[in-house]
Design a protein around this motif. Structure first.
Motif, mmCIF file in Angstrom:
data_model
loop_
_atom_site.group_PDB
_atom_site.id
_atom_site.type_symbol
_atom_site.label_atom_id
_atom_site.label_comp_id
_atom_site.label_asym_id
_atom_site.label_seq_id
_atom_site.Cartn_x
_atom_site.Cartn_y
_atom_site.Cartn_z
ATOM 1 N N ILE A 194 9.759 55.358 23.246
ATOM 2 C CA ILE A 194 9.237 56.281 22.429
ATOM 3 C C ILE A 194 7.880 56.312 22.598
ATOM 4 O O ILE A 194 7.138 55.179 22.534
ATOM 5 N N GLY A 195 7.337 57.367 23.077
ATOM 6 C CA GLY A 195 5.954 57.448 23.367
ATOM 7 C C GLY A 195 5.495 57.035 24.541
ATOM 8 O O GLY A 195 6.537 56.769 25.662
ATOM 9 N N THR A 196 4.444 57.004 25.093
ATOM 10 C CA THR A 196 3.895 56.407 26.524
ATOM 11 C C THR A 196 4.108 55.059 26.610
ATOM 12 O O THR A 196 3.523 54.314 25.676
ATOM 13 N N ILE A 197 4.776 54.360 27.751
ATOM 14 C CA ILE A 197 4.734 53.059 27.638
ATOM 15 C C ILE A 197 3.737 52.164 28.865
ATOM 16 O O ILE A 197 4.113 52.629 29.930
ATOM 17 N N PRO A 198 2.891 51.847 28.445
ATOM 18 C CA PRO A 198 1.653 51.245 29.592
ATOM 19 C C PRO A 198 2.305 49.967 30.354
ATOM 20 O O PRO A 198 3.411 49.202 29.857
ATOM 21 N N ALA A 199 1.717 49.848 31.418
ATOM 22 C CA ALA A 199 1.934 48.840 32.136
ATOM 23 C C ALA A 199 1.240 47.368 31.378
ATOM 24 O O ALA A 199 0.462 47.570 30.774
ATOM 25 N N ILE A 200 2.027 46.243 31.814
ATOM 26 C CA ILE A 200 1.721 44.951 31.057
ATOM 27 C C ILE A 200 1.648 44.138 32.042
ATOM 28 O O ILE A 200 2.020 44.014 33.231
ATOM 29 N N ASN A 201 0.728 43.210 31.651
ATOM 30 C CA ASN A 201 0.421 41.929 32.562
ATOM 31 C C ASN A 201 1.516 40.814 32.221
ATOM 32 O O ASN A 201 1.677 40.264 31.062
ATOM 33 N N THR A 202 2.598 40.802 33.230
ATOM 34 C CA THR A 202 3.513 39.564 33.124
ATOM 35 C C THR A 202 4.155 39.219 34.453
ATOM 36 O O THR A 202 3.617 39.752 35.445
ATOM 37 N N ASP A 203 4.934 38.468 34.660
ATOM 38 C CA ASP A 203 5.340 38.083 35.857
ATOM 39 C C ASP A 203 6.913 38.744 36.178
ATOM 40 O O ASP A 203 7.809 38.786 35.440
ATOM 41 N N LYS A 204 6.738 39.492 37.022
ATOM 42 C CA LYS A 204 7.902 40.513 37.441
ATOM 43 C C LYS A 204 9.213 39.898 37.580
ATOM 44 O O LYS A 204 10.191 40.178 36.990
ATOM 45 N N GLU A 205 9.153 38.848 38.259
ATOM 46 C CA GLU A 205 10.669 38.309 38.680
ATOM 47 C C GLU A 205 11.195 37.729 37.333
ATOM 48 O O GLU A 205 12.204 37.562 37.136
ATOM 49 N N GLN A 206 10.259 36.915 36.589
ATOM 50 C CA GLN A 206 10.787 36.185 35.466
ATOM 51 C C GLN A 206 11.051 37.189 34.310
ATOM 52 O O GLN A 206 12.080 36.909 33.475
ATOM 53 N N ASN A 280 6.837 32.761 25.538
ATOM 54 C CA ASN A 280 5.870 31.953 25.000
ATOM 55 C C ASN A 280 4.852 31.934 25.876
ATOM 56 O O ASN A 280 3.754 31.815 25.405
ATOM 57 N N GLN A 281 4.820 31.550 27.162
ATOM 58 C CA GLN A 281 3.655 31.323 28.144
ATOM 59 C C GLN A 281 2.801 32.655 28.298
ATOM 60 O O GLN A 281 1.965 32.433 28.380
ATOM 61 N N ILE A 282 3.465 33.692 28.089
ATOM 62 C CA ILE A 282 2.387 35.000 28.125
ATOM 63 C C ILE A 282 2.263 35.672 26.839
ATOM 64 O O ILE A 282 1.914 36.460 26.386
ATOM 65 N N ASN A 283 2.338 34.530 25.707
ATOM 66 C CA ASN A 283 1.735 34.752 24.409
ATOM 67 C C ASN A 283 2.568 36.018 23.707
ATOM 68 O O ASN A 283 2.090 36.657 22.694
ATOM 69 N N GLY A 284 3.933 36.126 23.882
ATOM 70 C CA GLY A 284 4.763 36.753 23.393
ATOM 71 C C GLY A 284 5.765 36.098 22.535
ATOM 72 O O GLY A 284 5.619 34.746 22.061
ATOM 73 N N GLY A 285 6.905 36.757 22.118
ATOM 74 C CA GLY A 285 7.706 36.235 21.135
ATOM 75 C C GLY A 285 9.335 37.054 21.372
ATOM 76 O O GLY A 285 9.304 38.032 21.946
ATOM 77 N N ILE A 300 11.946 41.585 21.508
ATOM 78 C CA ILE A 300 11.081 40.761 22.501
ATOM 79 C C ILE A 300 9.647 41.335 21.996
ATOM 80 O O ILE A 300 9.604 42.737 22.295
ATOM 81 N N GLU A 301 8.713 40.703 21.914
ATOM 82 C CA GLU A 301 7.283 41.284 21.567
ATOM 83 C C GLU A 301 6.456 40.830 22.821
ATOM 84 O O GLU A 301 6.251 39.461 22.791
ATOM 85 N N LEU A 302 5.676 41.761 23.382
ATOM 86 C CA LEU A 302 4.639 41.374 24.496
ATOM 87 C C LEU A 302 3.286 41.779 24.244
ATOM 88 O O LEU A 302 3.440 43.138 23.999
ATOM 89 N N PRO A 303 2.391 41.133 24.486
ATOM 90 C CA PRO A 303 1.065 41.895 24.184
ATOM 91 C C PRO A 303 0.634 42.759 25.228
ATOM 92 O O PRO A 303 1.044 42.598 26.397
ATOM 93 N N ILE A 304 0.033 43.879 24.904
ATOM 94 C CA ILE A 304 -0.411 44.746 25.899
ATOM 95 C C ILE A 304 -1.939 44.775 26.175
ATOM 96 O O ILE A 304 -2.888 44.608 25.076
#
Length: 306
Positions: A194-206, A280-285, A300-304
């Motif tokens: 829904i809407g535009t999904i921006p790129a996020i800072n995360t570990d791609k493989e994990q 949890n390591q990337i401050n998400g839930g 899953i909730e991840l910070p942008i």
């Protein structure tokens, strides 16, 4: 009798039909040969990304059937060896860690014991230097306690998860590539946003490993439809993985993200626990949004980070 033109038309039509039939037959034969190879290729990619539960349904014949049977056997053996290796490594790691901890703790305990014995002896003898001895002993004990604290901190750091390699990740692209790994499963998997999904800072493989684990869990729960929905709300990227499988029993919902907990006969109980640790390591839930006999939704909730 046919004229020359009629004969040419007849021959042209006959040859064209023959060529068309040859092309159709060749295409069918090529698909029959290439289709199982494509399935094996995708299955191999899934194994490379850590999916050890994949098995290819074998309806082929001849050498291709033997090849697929060999692949399925190889994956089962790899999973078995993975479990055994994990147990051996865990036991070996604990044994080695116990030796190191015992050695490191023994060093500061020895001067602490001697200092206390010295203090006790000075107290019994009513030594005039008791106050100065008391100060030295307490200073020694405090110093050694700090040493023990540092030892505990070092081993705590040693026990942490591998470091995360943060990078800008196009989540939609990663999800689509992950879904392609399950294209031969008897399950429909879709990605919507829904809407535009921006790129996020995360570990791609994990991140990809986490999604693979969630999809595989849904498939093993007899799901026929899986939907991955994305939306942005209050600078948070929400990812919902919904299925129509058997659901999770209410009495175990609170335990599914715990280490070594599993409802599978051959499961290790690590997939969801590692997913939660990563988030949890990337401050998400990550948590169970809802579940019933009609299916389950994991959110899953991840910070942008802009």
């Amino acid at each position: 009798p046919m004229t020359g033109i009629e004969l040419n038309v007849f021959l042209f039509g006959t040859y064209s039909l023959a060529i068309l039939l040859i092309i159709i037959l060749s295409t069918i034969l090529a698909n029959q040969i290439s289709s199982p190879i494509e399935k094996l290729t995708k299955a191999t990619q899934s194994v490379r990304h850590g999916d050890m539960d994949i098995q290819i349904k074998n309806i082929e014949t001849g050498e291709v059937r033997e090849l697929i049977d060999g692949f399925n056997l190889m994956v089962r053996e790899l999973k078995k060896n993975q479990v055994e290796l994990a147990e051996v490594e865990r036991e070996s790691a604990w044994r080695e860690m116990a030796k190191q901890v015992a050695h490191e703790i023994k060093n500061p305990l020895t001067p602490m014991k001697l200092a206390v014995q010295h203090l006790v002896a000075a107290h019994k003898d009513n030594s005039e230097k008791f106050n100065s001895i008391f100060e030295k002993v307490t200073a020694t004990i405090i110093n050694q306690i700090d040493t023990l604290k540092n030892i505990a901190s070092e081993f705590s750091s040693f026990a942490k998860m591998p470091s995360i390699k943060l990078e800008k990740v196009d989540v939609i692209e990663v999800l689509n590539k992950t879904v392609d790994l399950f294209i031969d499963e008897e399950c429909r998997i879709g990605v919507s946003s829904i809407g535009t999904i921006p790129a996020i800072n995360t570990d791609k493989e994990q991140f990809q490993r986490m999604i693979i684990n969630l999809i595989r869990n849904s498939i093993q729960a007899n799901s026929k439809n899986i939907v991955i929905e994305l939306l942005v709300s209050n600078n948070i990227l929400e990812i919902k993985v919904s299925d129509d499988g058997n659901g999770i029993k209410s009495e175990v919902v609170s335990k599914i993200f715990e280490d070594n907990f599993t409802t599978k006969k051959r499961g290790m109980g690590l997939g969801l626990a590692m997913s939660k640790r990563f988030v949890n390591q990337i401050n998400g839930g990550i948590f169970v949004d809802k579940t019933s006999s009609l299916g389950t939704t994991i959110k899953i909730e991840l910070p942008i980070n802009k």
